[in-house]
Design a protein around this motif. Structure first.
Motif, PDB file in Angstrom:
ATOM      1  N   ALA A 108       0.833  -1.398   0.311  1.00 10.57           N
ATOM      2  CA  ALA A 108      -0.702  -0.113   0.109  1.00 10.57           C
ATOM      3  C   ALA A 108       1.185   1.266  -0.256  1.00 10.57           C
ATOM      4  N   ALA A 109       2.390   1.384   0.477  1.00 16.20           N
ATOM      5  CA  ALA A 109       3.155   2.346   0.317  1.00 16.20           C
ATOM      6  C   ALA A 109       3.721   2.497  -1.038  1.00 16.20           C
ATOM      7  N   GLY A 110       3.591   1.829  -1.260  1.00 15.54           N
ATOM      8  CA  GLY A 110       4.741   1.462  -2.779  1.00 15.54           C
ATOM      9  C   GLY A 110       5.382   0.880  -3.115  1.00 15.54           C
ATOM     10  N   PHE A 111       6.254   0.335  -1.939  1.00 15.43           N
ATOM     11  CA  PHE A 111       7.145  -0.326  -1.965  1.00 15.43           C
ATOM     12  C   PHE A 111       6.899  -1.602  -3.097  1.00 15.43           C
ATOM     13  N   ARG A 112       8.123  -1.961  -3.989  1.00  9.57           N
ATOM     14  CA  ARG A 112       7.692  -2.655  -5.139  1.00  9.57           C
ATOM     15  C   ARG A 112       8.783  -4.089  -4.381  1.00  9.57           C
ATOM     16  N   ALA A 113       9.236  -4.012  -3.380  1.00 11.11           N
ATOM     17  CA  ALA A 113       9.731  -5.432  -3.109  1.00 11.11           C
ATOM     18  C   ALA A 113       9.554  -5.313  -1.554  1.00 11.11           C
ATOM     19  N   MET A 114      10.106  -6.717  -1.238  1.00 11.76           N
ATOM     20  CA  MET A 114      10.114  -6.788   0.779  1.00 11.76           C
ATOM     21  C   MET A 114      11.908  -6.960   0.933  1.00 11.76           C
ATOM     22  N   GLN A 115      12.031  -7.190   1.483  1.00 10.28           N
ATOM     23  CA  GLN A 115      13.665  -8.142   2.284  1.00 10.28           C
ATOM     24  C   GLN A 115      14.046  -7.711   2.952  1.00 10.28           C
ATOM     25  N   PHE A 116      14.496  -9.198   3.827  1.00  8.47           N
ATOM     26  CA  PHE A 116      14.708  -9.195   5.030  1.00  8.47           C
ATOM     27  C   PHE A 116      16.258  -9.216   5.150  1.00  8.47           C
ATOM     28  N   ASN A 117      17.274  -8.880   5.401  1.00 11.86           N
ATOM     29  CA  ASN A 117      18.889  -8.735   5.713  1.00 11.86           C
ATOM     30  C   ASN A 117      19.167 -10.044   6.596  1.00 11.86           C
ATOM     31  N   ALA A 118      18.938  -9.907   7.438  1.00  5.14           N
ATOM     32  CA  ALA A 118      19.469 -11.290   8.254  1.00  5.14           C
ATOM     33  C   ALA A 118      18.215 -12.009   8.993  1.00  5.14           C
ATOM     34  N   LEU A 155      23.534 -16.476   7.314  1.00  3.27           N
ATOM     35  CA  LEU A 155      22.324 -15.086   7.686  1.00  3.27           C
ATOM     36  C   LEU A 155      21.856 -15.446   6.138  1.00  3.27           C
ATOM     37  N   HIS A 156      20.744 -15.557   6.329  1.00  4.83           N
ATOM     38  CA  HIS A 156      19.734 -15.494   4.949  1.00  4.83           C
ATOM     39  C   HIS A 156      19.929 -14.498   4.898  1.00  4.83           C
ATOM     40  N   ILE A 157      19.508 -14.228   3.299  1.00 11.86           N
ATOM     41  CA  ILE A 157      19.195 -12.771   3.023  1.00 11.86           C
ATOM     42  C   ILE A 157      17.631 -13.671   2.039  1.00 11.86           C
ATOM     43  N   MET A 158      16.571 -12.792   2.702  1.00  9.10           N
ATOM     44  CA  MET A 158      15.103 -13.429   1.745  1.00  9.10           C
ATOM     45  C   MET A 158      14.469 -12.280   1.045  1.00  9.10           C
ATOM     46  N   HIS A 159      14.053 -12.262  -0.023  1.00 14.60           N
ATOM     47  CA  HIS A 159      13.479 -11.284  -0.444  1.00 14.60           C
ATOM     48  C   HIS A 159      11.445 -11.798  -1.608  1.00 14.60           C
ATOM     49  N   ARG A 160      10.936 -10.675  -1.391  1.00 14.68           N
ATOM     50  CA  ARG A 160       9.968 -10.801  -2.226  1.00 14.68           C
ATOM     51  C   ARG A 160       9.352  -9.604  -3.449  1.00 14.68           C
ATOM     52  N   ALA A 161       8.490  -9.950  -4.187  1.00 15.91           N
ATOM     53  CA  ALA A 161       8.292  -8.921  -4.538  1.00 15.91           C
ATOM     54  C   ALA A 161       7.057  -8.455  -4.648  1.00 15.91           C
ATOM     55  N   LEU A 162       6.065  -6.966  -4.385  1.00 11.44           N
ATOM     56  CA  LEU A 162       5.316  -7.184  -4.252  1.00 11.44           C
ATOM     57  C   LEU A 162       4.493  -6.299  -5.343  1.00 11.44           C
TER      58      LEU A 162
END
Length: 162
Positions: A108-118, A155-162
């Motif tokens: 809703a805030a307009g981000f294109r993806a979400m990522q967890f760095n650690a 430490l995983h870097i995890m990602h998903r497109a929004l």
């Protein structure tokens, strides 16, 4: 369960489980001796970032999440978030509700993806939850986290497109 904006009045309910989780040293790359004031400053974010709490019908804080831009400037179109569930309330889908909430907030805030760095690879519940919500492991930093009982783990870097 209701998820709502966290306020300074929620901190006394958050701090005990926040402190317990951080001091255990198993899932967050925070100093295990993190003090209450610094913990509050790190967790209770101000706009445009956001911190929320999940509460039950009685108003008991079950868990909390903070969400923010993963980077500044030209990387600010990717969101990030962190979650803590009071261990006394685990197994009640609080983490799932918080994670779903932050994904919708980011979208809703307009981000294109979400990522967890650690994401600590031994945090199997979190990894399984994030995968079930469409996140994938992009890579793992070998021995990027010093776990108190498992030793050096990835430490995983995890990602998903929004």
């Amino acid at each position: 369960m209701l998820i709502r904006e966290a306020t300074a009045r929620d901190w006394p309910a958050i701090w005990p489980f926040f402190h317990e989780i951080v001091a255990a040293g198993e899932t967050f790359p925070y100093p295990i001796d993190l003090g209450e004031e610094q913990g509050r400053d790190w967790w209770l974010l101000t706009a445009p970032d956001r911190t929320v709490v999940a509460v039950d019908d009685a108003g008991t804080v079950l868990g909390t999440a903070k969400m923010n831009s993963n980077r500044m400037g030209n990387g600010s179109h990717v969101a990030s978030a962190s979650y803590m569930v009071d261990p006394a309330h685990s197994g009640r889908a609080v983490g799932r509700a918080l994670c779903e909430y932050t994904v919708e907030w980011a979208r809703a805030a307009g981000f294109r993806a979400m990522q967890f760095n650690a994401v600590v690879e031994t945090n199997e519940h979190a990894v399984k939850l994030y995968r079930s919500l469409g996140f994938e492991v992009l890579g793992t930093v070998p021995e990027g986290f010093r776990h108190p009982t498992a030793g050096y783990v990835g430490l995983h870097i995890m990602h998903r497109a929004l």
